[in-house]
Design a protein around this motif. Structure first.
Motif, short mmCIF file in Angstrom:
data_model
loop_
_atom_site.label_atom_id
_atom_site.label_comp_id
_atom_site.label_asym_id
_atom_site.label_seq_id
_atom_site.Cartn_x
_atom_site.Cartn_y
_atom_site.Cartn_z
N TYR A 1 0.82 -1.15 -0.01
CA TYR A 1 -0.11 0.24 0.05
C TYR A 1 0.68 1.28 0.02
CZ TYR A 1 -3.85 -3.15 0.69
OH TYR A 1 -4.68 -4.08 0.71
N GLY A 2 1.99 1.36 -0.79
CA GLY A 2 2.96 2.27 -0.77
C GLY A 2 3.74 2.60 0.44
N MET A 3 3.87 1.62 1.38
CA MET A 3 4.59 1.86 2.53
C MET A 3 5.78 0.86 2.39
SD MET A 3 1.74 2.27 5.38
CE MET A 3 0.76 0.94 5.01
N PRO A 4 6.66 1.05 3.07
CA PRO A 4 7.82 -0.09 3.21
C PRO A 4 7.34 -1.03 4.09
CG PRO A 4 8.78 2.10 3.60
CD PRO A 4 7.20 2.37 3.22
N SER A 5 7.52 -2.36 3.79
CA SER A 5 7.20 -3.29 4.59
C SER A 5 8.05 -4.46 4.74
CB SER A 5 5.57 -3.89 4.18
OG SER A 5 5.73 -4.37 3.16
N TYR A 6 7.81 -5.43 5.55
CA TYR A 6 8.70 -6.57 5.56
C TYR A 6 8.01 -8.06 5.67
CZ TYR A 6 11.64 -2.70 5.84
OH TYR A 6 12.28 -1.33 5.67
N ALA A 7 8.21 -8.92 4.71
CA ALA A 7 7.46 -9.98 4.84
C ALA A 7 8.11 -11.38 4.84
CB ALA A 7 6.80 -10.10 3.17
N LYS A 8 7.41 -12.30 5.39
CA LYS A 8 8.12 -13.70 5.38
C LYS A 8 7.13 -14.55 4.67
CE LYS A 8 9.31 -16.91 9.09
NZ LYS A 8 9.48 -17.35 10.34
N ASP A 9 7.61 -15.43 3.77
CA ASP A 9 6.78 -16.44 3.05
C ASP A 9 5.70 -15.29 2.24
OD1 ASP A 9 8.22 -18.30 3.82
OD2 ASP A 9 7.21 -18.69 5.38
#
Length: 127
Positions: free
Chosen positions: A59-67
């Motif tokens: 959504y236009g934001m820096p994020s960090y994901a797992k799998d």
């Protein structure tokens, strides 16, 4: 929502996804100075304390994901003309603590103590 729709459209036009970390760093670089400084530092903290998380725009934001599932994100104050930025966690974060726990934190600046707390939360979130 518009930012996320634009992200999906751009991916389809290019036929392949651009490097997610490059996109996250570019989004952080666009932020006003106070948000940019926090965003850069949070990016460093997350990468150092949870290398298994993958940076991506959400959504236009820096994020960090797992799998592929979002664990945490940084929302700049400027995004919604708020007086504070937000560092938050999604349902994939392993932060459960009884029947109630915090999932987002307001940030006006980052002190060394704040950085330590964020590092500990990120480590717990991926544990």
């Amino acid at each position: 929502m518009k930012a996320r729709a634009d992200e999906v459209k751009a991916e389809k036009r290019r036929g392949k996804k651009p490097d997610p970390e490059t996109e996250v760093l570019a989004k952080i670089a666009e932020m006003p100075d106070s948000d940019r400084v926090m965003g850069e530092r949070i990016h460093e903290i997350v990468k150092a304390n949870a290398p298994e998380l993958s940076p991506k725009l959400w959504y236009g934001m820096p994020s960090y994901a797992k799998d592929g599932k979002i664990v945490c994100f940084f929302q700049a104050a400027a995004k919604f003309n708020a007086r504070y930025a937000t560092f938050g966690f999604e349902a994939e974060a392993n932060l459960d603590d009884g029947s109630m726990w915090a999932t987002a934190f307001a940030l006006t600046k980052l002190t060394p103590a704040d950085e330590k707390k964020i590092a500990a939360l990120v480590k717990k979130a991926v544990s």
